[in-house]
Design an enzyme around this catalytic site. Structure first.
Site, short mmCIF file in Angstrom:
data_model
loop_
_atom_site.label_atom_id
_atom_site.label_comp_id
_atom_site.label_asym_id
_atom_site.label_seq_id
_atom_site.Cartn_x
_atom_site.Cartn_y
_atom_site.Cartn_z
CG ASP A 9 -1.70 1.21 1.45
OD1 ASP A 9 -2.27 1.70 0.45
OD2 ASP A 9 -1.78 1.72 2.59
CG ASP A 11 -1.57 7.80 0.88
OD1 ASP A 11 -0.68 8.66 0.82
OD2 ASP A 11 -2.46 7.67 0.02
#
Length: 214
Positions: A9, A11
């Site tokens: 991922d 953020d």
């Protein structure tokens, strides 16, 4: 299980940027007369930028909804913050380089637009380490829907069962799980973060041994 790919991922995993999205939302949507409250903003935390724009418009309609241009203002603000602030997760570049030396395929699967992903990879100078970079903006649904992970696995040419996803949110973990992947929750040394949905926990990138994956 022989692990063949690690999908990150973005953020909250590659960069500590979630505060940037909150600031950008406040700046941009307030200028359209939106009353951005903490309570409502909390509901938008894991949405795509398009979903966030539509969320605020439904509650505080402004004249001439142009989702694309309003969304672009938010994206531009976030990129500005990423470029100017110190937000790199400590040790993450070295961690990814080590994975590459072990011949793992590396992917990025994010709800953020590709423009932001490009800015992050450029800032961290790790674009060349990624075999695929994919954004939910090219899917019908963002996380927690598994689409972004399923497409990433397909792009890597690796079945989801041989992939592991590194996430920092329940919504992201759910997406990877529903895609049929193993999951690691990255806590960035926050001991209050506990997700029973995750297969493994990773506190930080500096002290981790690749044996955790093997």
């Amino acid at each position: 299980m022989t692990l063949q790919a690690v999908i990150f991922d973005m953020d909250g995993v590659l960069v500590d940027s979630e505060g940037f999205w909150a600031k950008a939302e406040l700046d941009v949507f307030s200028s359209y007369g939106v009353e951005v409250t903490e309570e409502l903003a909390a509901q938008t935390k894991y949405m795509t930028t398009k979903e966030v724009t539509e969320f605020w418009y439904e509650r505080f309609p402004w004249e001439n909804l142009d989702v694309v241009s309003v969304e672009q203002k938010v994206i531009s603000k976030v990129i500005e913050y990423i470029q100017s602030e110190d937000c790199t997760m400590s040790g993450v570049q070295e961690f990814i380089k080590n994975l590459k030396t072990k011949n793992y395929k590396i992917g990025l699967a994010t709800n953020a637009p590709l423009q932001v992903a490009d800015a992050v990879l450029e800032k961290l100078q790790i674009r060349n380490l990624f075999d695929t970079v994919h954004s939910s903006e090219f899917e019908l649904y963002g996380k927690p829907h598994p689409a972004v992970y399923l497409t990433s696995a397909k792009d890597l040419g690796i079945s989801p069962e041989y992939c592991i996803a590194i996430e920092d949110s329940r919504s992201g973990l759910r997406a990877a799980k529903d895609a049929g992947m193993k999951t690691i929750v990255f806590t960035n040394n926050d001991h209050n973060i506990k997700f029973d949905i995750a297969d493994y926990t990773l506190s930080n990138f500096q002290e981790v041994s690749l044996a955790v994956l093997e």
